[in-house]
Scaffold this motif. Structure first.
Motif, PDB file in Angstrom:
ATOM      1  N   LEU A   1       0.920  -1.205  -0.010  1.00 29.01           N
ATOM      2  CA  LEU A   1       0.070   0.045   0.154  1.00 29.01           C
ATOM      3  C   LEU A   1       0.839   1.291   0.002  1.00 29.01           C
ATOM      4  O   LEU A   1       0.317   2.431   0.141  1.00 29.01           O
ATOM      5  CB  LEU A   1      -1.137  -0.078   1.332  1.00 29.01           C
ATOM      6  CG  LEU A   1      -1.942  -1.085   1.158  1.00 29.01           C
ATOM      7  CD1 LEU A   1      -2.983  -1.137   2.346  1.00 29.01           C
ATOM      8  CD2 LEU A   1      -3.101  -0.349  -0.039  1.00 29.01           C
ATOM      9  N   GLY A   2       1.967   1.294  -0.159  1.00 25.00           N
ATOM     10  CA  GLY A   2       2.963   2.243  -0.267  1.00 25.00           C
ATOM     11  C   GLY A   2       2.926   3.354   0.614  1.00 25.00           C
ATOM     12  O   GLY A   2       2.882   4.402   0.085  1.00 25.00           O
ATOM     13  N   GLY A   3       2.839   3.112   1.846  1.00 24.39           N
ATOM     14  CA  GLY A   3       2.846   3.890   3.002  1.00 24.39           C
ATOM     15  C   GLY A   3       1.736   4.774   3.272  1.00 24.39           C
ATOM     16  O   GLY A   3       1.517   5.697   4.187  1.00 24.39           O
ATOM     17  N   LYS A   4       0.517   4.350   2.757  1.00 23.07           N
ATOM     18  CA  LYS A   4      -0.714   4.897   2.829  1.00 23.07           C
ATOM     19  C   LYS A   4      -1.389   4.256   3.816  1.00 23.07           C
ATOM     20  O   LYS A   4      -2.519   4.851   4.522  1.00 23.07           O
ATOM     21  CB  LYS A   4      -1.864   4.824   1.445  1.00 23.07           C
ATOM     22  CG  LYS A   4      -1.192   5.473   0.255  1.00 23.07           C
ATOM     23  CD  LYS A   4      -2.341   5.724  -0.762  1.00 23.07           C
ATOM     24  CE  LYS A   4      -1.862   6.659  -2.014  1.00 23.07           C
ATOM     25  NZ  LYS A   4      -2.861   6.604  -2.894  1.00 23.07           N
ATOM     26  N   LEU A   5      -1.215   3.337   4.655  1.00 31.74           N
ATOM     27  CA  LEU A   5      -1.737   2.435   5.596  1.00 31.74           C
ATOM     28  C   LEU A   5      -1.161   2.947   7.008  1.00 31.74           C
ATOM     29  O   LEU A   5      -0.152   2.941   7.155  1.00 31.74           O
ATOM     30  CB  LEU A   5      -1.662   0.891   5.302  1.00 31.74           C
ATOM     31  CG  LEU A   5      -2.260   0.251   6.475  1.00 31.74           C
ATOM     32  CD1 LEU A   5      -3.692   0.123   6.460  1.00 31.74           C
ATOM     33  CD2 LEU A   5      -1.874  -1.333   6.512  1.00 31.74           C
ATOM     34  N   ARG A   6      -2.398   3.280   7.903  1.00 29.66           N
ATOM     35  CA  ARG A   6      -1.993   3.788   9.238  1.00 29.66           C
ATOM     36  C   ARG A   6      -3.050   3.006  10.133  1.00 29.66           C
ATOM     37  O   ARG A   6      -4.010   3.127   9.840  1.00 29.66           O
ATOM     38  CB  ARG A   6      -2.223   5.117   9.258  1.00 29.66           C
ATOM     39  CG  ARG A   6      -1.883   5.645  10.801  1.00 29.66           C
ATOM     40  CD  ARG A   6      -1.627   7.285  11.029  1.00 29.66           C
ATOM     41  NE  ARG A   6      -2.459   7.974  10.597  1.00 29.66           N
ATOM     42  CZ  ARG A   6      -3.108   8.801  11.439  1.00 29.66           C
ATOM     43  NH1 ARG A   6      -2.971   8.744  12.577  1.00 29.66           N
ATOM     44  NH2 ARG A   6      -4.328   9.682  11.015  1.00 29.66           N
ATOM     45  N   ILE A   7      -2.440   2.612  11.209  1.00 32.51           N
ATOM     46  CA  ILE A   7      -3.147   1.899  12.064  1.00 32.51           C
ATOM     47  C   ILE A   7      -3.085   2.867  13.559  1.00 32.51           C
ATOM     48  O   ILE A   7      -2.505   3.272  13.879  1.00 32.51           O
ATOM     49  CB  ILE A   7      -2.553   0.506  12.808  1.00 32.51           C
ATOM     50  CG1 ILE A   7      -2.250  -0.491  11.367  1.00 32.51           C
ATOM     51  CG2 ILE A   7      -3.446  -0.104  13.802  1.00 32.51           C
ATOM     52  CD1 ILE A   7      -3.655  -0.921  10.764  1.00 32.51           C
ATOM     53  N   ILE A   8      -4.466   2.835  13.928  1.00 36.08           N
ATOM     54  CA  ILE A   8      -4.737   3.499  15.088  1.00 36.08           C
ATOM     55  C   ILE A   8      -5.392   2.578  16.204  1.00 36.08           C
ATOM     56  O   ILE A   8      -6.432   1.919  15.979  1.00 36.08           O
ATOM     57  CB  ILE A   8      -5.725   4.991  15.172  1.00 36.08           C
ATOM     58  CG1 ILE A   8      -5.017   6.108  14.429  1.00 36.08           C
ATOM     59  CG2 ILE A   8      -6.078   5.313  16.366  1.00 36.08           C
ATOM     60  CD1 ILE A   8      -5.856   7.028  13.958  1.00 36.08           C
TER      61      ILE A   8
END
Length: 663
Positions: free
Chosen positions: A248-255
């Motif tokens: 996903l090329g750095g677009k994924l973030r987990i909170i």
């Protein structure tokens, strides 16, 4: 916008797509030959005289073609049409919902571009709001050809679609690609934060992230993919997560945050979308399978809307993937319950049985009050003006938000051709068990805020009737939740944020006190019923008539209050009931019965208890009377509190108090 040479520059607004290789059971949603090109009248003028014709006045017109072959699908955008066969793209995902573009956008002219190789014909059709089918244009194609059709949206005021069919000659025909286009504009495309709220469904969640990673072309205008993980089974811990994250090329973030329910997760997604400068927040449920092209379609449509508009996708049945669960929803203002927008609509329409062209009601545009948050695109301008979700944990948060947006002048559109597959409501029963608290409380909160009727119309009456049904059905755990909901409602809105993360554990802690809340996986885990001990001699009990209902209710409640249960009722059940037979008017005749749940994962033992019935019925009656007396004061309190409890400041404090792992 015009090109440098003065010609019109066209921009794609919808691509023709085909199912992925792992979904052969969805072909009918994308391409079919069907058995009919439409439902037409035997007499052309009869429709004007007869609004709804009997079946013998309708006639199917056969296209004479074969079923679509899954092996003929070449890519997500191309397919083979076999010699002598005809394939229609008048389908859910590939017909163009002209009336929706006509109603909500400024687009009035479009172009269809169909690129083919081989020999055959391309024929364009349209329908009107009654489902009548008309041929628009057609061309013969030979070799590598791009066929262009310029089309108007002006006749589509109340409904109707455009689509095209392909027919192959002796040598066969291949659809290389096709798209619907409109004149381009200089306005930049909106950027979207795609947010998934999850609670211990890491496999579903990772699967959707993988689908997105496998379709990078749909992510061009996705600024961020945000997973708000509220569970103990973390998405980050799943095998294969690192590969998906990297793809996903750095677009994924987990909170990671404490379990604040759907409203807490989705509010976080809205909050972050505004904070990172996105134009839209796209909310997705976790237990879905997404059609990735839907992301582009929602975003493209929203970009073209005349003013900020909430745009949602439809829901298909995850376990029966050609079945559309619902085509749009409104809230019945007198009862505050979800309802169908018009009487002709069906729920659970199966496209493998009747295609789009055979189903007239699908051609009427459906205008809605809200869209479920299984897939819903919300402009951040709307969020900034009306706030975030109410802190309701689950249930009614999406409907309340749609009503609030409508009152502020923002419409919601449930957009055909954009959808997810989700477990349908028939495979759930969220009106009983721990969710009953949230259903009861949040429906009443929505009523207090939005009902135009004195004392909320029928809602209080139906709320009390629901209490009686649960009590005569021996669903005492569910009724405990209802009573707690009324008590908390009467406290006013100030504690809604405070209890967001604590109420569910409190409810679950009560399960040990109620046999009907204790689930066992196998009915053999319960004592076997004694033969012949069922009520009414085993006779199937039906629903009392409307005339008999009140006397039946009084008699049943009196019997359950006065007559003690049989001595064996706590030792062994009188019988087993499948979930579909678990109806209040049937269960009320038992003293003791084992009932399976909607998911088919287990069963519970219902046991009649006159003391619980008496105390709970007394308390429910008292609380409803108090609510009736204080209704107007409470309504003012809740309406006045909406701006504060849905504000960024209030939610920021809640997020900070419930953060995990530094998020």
């Amino acid at each position: 916008m015009s090109a440098a040479d003065g010609t019109t520059a066209w921009a794609t607004i919808q691509r023709v797509i085909l199912p992925s290789a792992d979904q052969p059971d969805t072909v009918s949603l994308y391409a079919d030959a069907g058995t009919a090109s439409g439902i037409r009248l035997r007499e052309n003028d009869e429709l004007a005289r007869t609004p709804k014709l009997p079946e013998d006045k309708l006639q199917m017109f056969s296209s004479g073609s074969q079923q679509a072959h899954f092996e003929d699908l070449l890519t997500r955008h191309s397919m083979r049409v076999r010699s002598g066969e005809q394939i229609s793209f008048g389908t859910y995902f590939n017909a163009f919902a002209a009336s929706y573009w006509r109603r909500w956008t400024s687009v009035r002219d479009i172009r269809l571009a169909v690129r083919t190789s081989g020999t055959g014909t391309v024929t364009v059709y349209k329908s009107n709001a009654r489902g009548s089918v008309q041929r628009v244009d057609g061309v013969h194609v030979d070799g590598d050809t791009t066929s262009l059709f310029e089309l108007s949206l002006k006749p589509f005021g109340d409904g109707g679609w455009y689509w095209f069919d392909l027919a192959a000659s002796a040598d066969g025909l291949v659809l290389e690609s096709a798209q619907w286009e409109t004149a381009g504009t200089d306005r930049p495309k909106g950027q979207v934060t795609l947010e998934i709220t999850t609670m211990n469904k890491p496999d579903f969640c990772l699967n959707n992230a993988r689908i997105l990673a496998d379709n990078p072309d749909v992510l061009e205008n996705v600024k961020e993919i945000l997973i708000v993980d509220q569970g103990t089974q973390k998405v980050e811990d799943q095998e294969g997560f690192a590969a998906v994250r990297d793809a996903l090329g750095g677009k994924l973030r987990i909170i990671n945050q404490a379990n604040l329910g759907g409203s807490g997760g989705f509010a976080r997604g809205m909050f972050e979308a505004v904070e990172n400068g996105s134009d839209y927040a796209l909310l997705l449920d976790d237990d879905i399978v997404v059609e990735p092209e839907s992301i582009v379609r929602l975003l493209t449509f929203a970009d073209h809307c005349r003013k900020p508009t909430i745009v949602g996708g439809h829901m298909f049945d995850l376990y029966n993937r050609s079945v559309l669960h619902t085509f749009g929803e409104v809230v019945d203002p007198y009862r505050i319950v979800p309802a169908l927008p018009h009487a002709d609509m069906e729920t659970r329409h199966d496209f493998s049985v009747a295609n789009l062209r055979q189903t007239p009601w699908l051609h009427r545009r459906v205008d809605v009050d809200y869209n479920g948050w299984w897939m819903c695109l919300i402009p951040t301008k709307v969020i900034q003006e009306i706030g975030l979700s109410l802190p309701l944990f689950i249930k009614w948060d999406d409907a309340e938000y749609g009503l609030r947006a409508r009152e502020a002048g923002f419409a919601t559109v449930s957009m055909p051709g954009a959808a997810v597959w989700h477990v349908s409501w028939i495979d759930k029963d969220d009106l009983v068990g721990w969710q009953a608290y949230f259903h009861a409380r949040n429906r009443l909160i929505t009523t207090l805020i939005h009902s135009p009727y004195p004392k909320g119309g029928r809602v209080l009456r139906e709320s009390f009737q629901s209490d009686v049904k649960h009590l005569v059905s021996m669903q005492y755990f569910t009724e405990h939740g209802h009573i707690d909901a009324l008590r908390d409602l009467l406290k006013g809105p100030d504690d809604l944020h405070k209890v967001l993360g604590t109420k569910l554990p409190e409810i679950n802690a009560l399960k040990a006190d109620y046999p009907d809340a204790q689930l066992k996986e196998d009915v053999d885990d319960f004592p076997a019923p004694k033969i012949g001990r069922g009520p009414m001699g085993g006779t199937v009990v039906g629903l009392p008539s409307k005339k008999q209902l009140i006397p039946w209710g009084i008699k049943t409640v009196a019997r359950q209050l006065i007559k003690a249960p049989g001595p064996e009722s706590t030792e062994r059940p009188q019988g087993y009931l499948a979930h579909r037979d678990n109806r209040w008017y049937r269960v009320a005749h038992y003293d003791s019965v084992v009932v399976s749940n909607a998911e088919g994962t287990g069963a519970s033992w219902y046991q009649r208890d006159p003391k619980k019935l008496k105390s709970m019925l007394t308390e429910a009656t008292r609380l409803h009377l108090q609510l009736f007396r204080e209704w107007d004061k409470l309504a003012q309190q809740y309406r006045s509190a909406v701006a504060e409890i849905s504000s960024f400041d209030a939610w920021k404090k809640t997020f900070e108090a419930n953060s995990k792992d530094g998020d």
